[in-house]
Write a protein that holds these residues in place. Sequence first.
Motif, PDB file in Angstrom:
ATOM      1  N   LYS A  47       0.840  -1.194   0.000  1.00 22.42           N
ATOM      2  CA  LYS A  47       0.000   0.000   0.000  1.00 22.42           C
ATOM      3  C   LYS A  47       0.877   1.246   0.000  1.00 22.42           C
ATOM      4  O   LYS A  47       1.971   1.251   0.568  1.00 22.42           O
ATOM      5  N   SER A  56       1.066   6.440   4.075  1.00 24.65           N
ATOM      6  CA  SER A  56       0.099   7.497   4.393  1.00 24.65           C
ATOM      7  C   SER A  56       0.831   8.827   4.563  1.00 24.65           C
ATOM      8  O   SER A  56       1.243   9.199   5.665  1.00 24.65           O
ATOM      9  N   ASP A  57       1.021   9.507   3.476  1.00 21.00           N
ATOM     10  CA  ASP A  57       1.690  10.806   3.468  1.00 21.00           C
ATOM     11  C   ASP A  57       1.006  11.668   2.422  1.00 21.00           C
ATOM     12  O   ASP A  57       0.983  11.330   1.235  1.00 21.00           O
ATOM     13  N   GLU A  58       0.451  12.798   2.860  1.00 22.95           N
ATOM     14  CA  GLU A  58      -0.328  13.629   1.936  1.00 22.95           C
ATOM     15  C   GLU A  58       0.503  14.208   0.803  1.00 22.95           C
ATOM     16  O   GLU A  58      -0.023  14.630  -0.233  1.00 22.95           O
TER      17      GLU A  58
END
Length: 271
Positions: A241, A244-246
């Motif tokens: 996946k 989770s880092d914008e």
Amino acid sequence: QLEKCIDDALRKNDFKPLKTLLQIDICEDVKIKCSKQFFHKLDNLMCRELNKKDIQTVSTILVSFGRCGKNISILGRAGLLTMIKQGLEIILSQGNSKDEAVINMIEDLFDLLMVIHDIDDEGKRQVVESFIPRICALVIDSRVNICIQQETLKIMNAMLDKMPQDARKILSNQEMLLLMSSMGERILDAGDYDLQVAIIEALCRMTTEKQRQELACQWFSMDFIANAFKGIKDTEFETLKIPSDEKLEGFWIDFNLGSQTVSFYVAGDND
């Protein structure tokens, strides 16, 4: 003919007949009847060539045997299963080598293991019982080349994915619990993302969700890691996946200190 090729290689050091055999297509219906001594000859030949460090010859033996394996019969019984029961083991004596020929030879060994594994449920059970503990020991040994450990785990996860339900009890003995604990520790110092993911996948395949709730705290000394591991659901397990880092838009890079590699990843299934 196969046994004669092994005899020629063992007694005369002549590998030409064995290499010639590799060029022949073997029909699935053909039965290769070998003597009771066949596996002792094969064992002696493998040990001799490993001691000589003749890696390419070892690969030739493994590939030829793997191609003929399903056809071999010993005293009327499936030859490959008889081989396991007789205790023939291939020692990965050069596991820390980066030599391409060594890595190819080990891949040939794993291909042969998968031939044994895929024969039937008995083959699967015996491979799990005989080799999974040895594969785990290889994975936790920091001296072994990471490329070999990655290939090893790929094969082991394929085996575990097809593991019969009755073979799962083999994985709950004290030896395996200690090995799994060491694999948990290996995640923290592996220094290679793909290897870490493969170890987590193996641990998830070897345990149930309920077992993981109990074992995670033993495997991981840091609470946030243990809790993250306990949160993995079998139905949602995913190895790659996007982090989770914008700031990420679908492309990321891993700098792997342990394996001294750089890995590039792109999110999604398209080209």
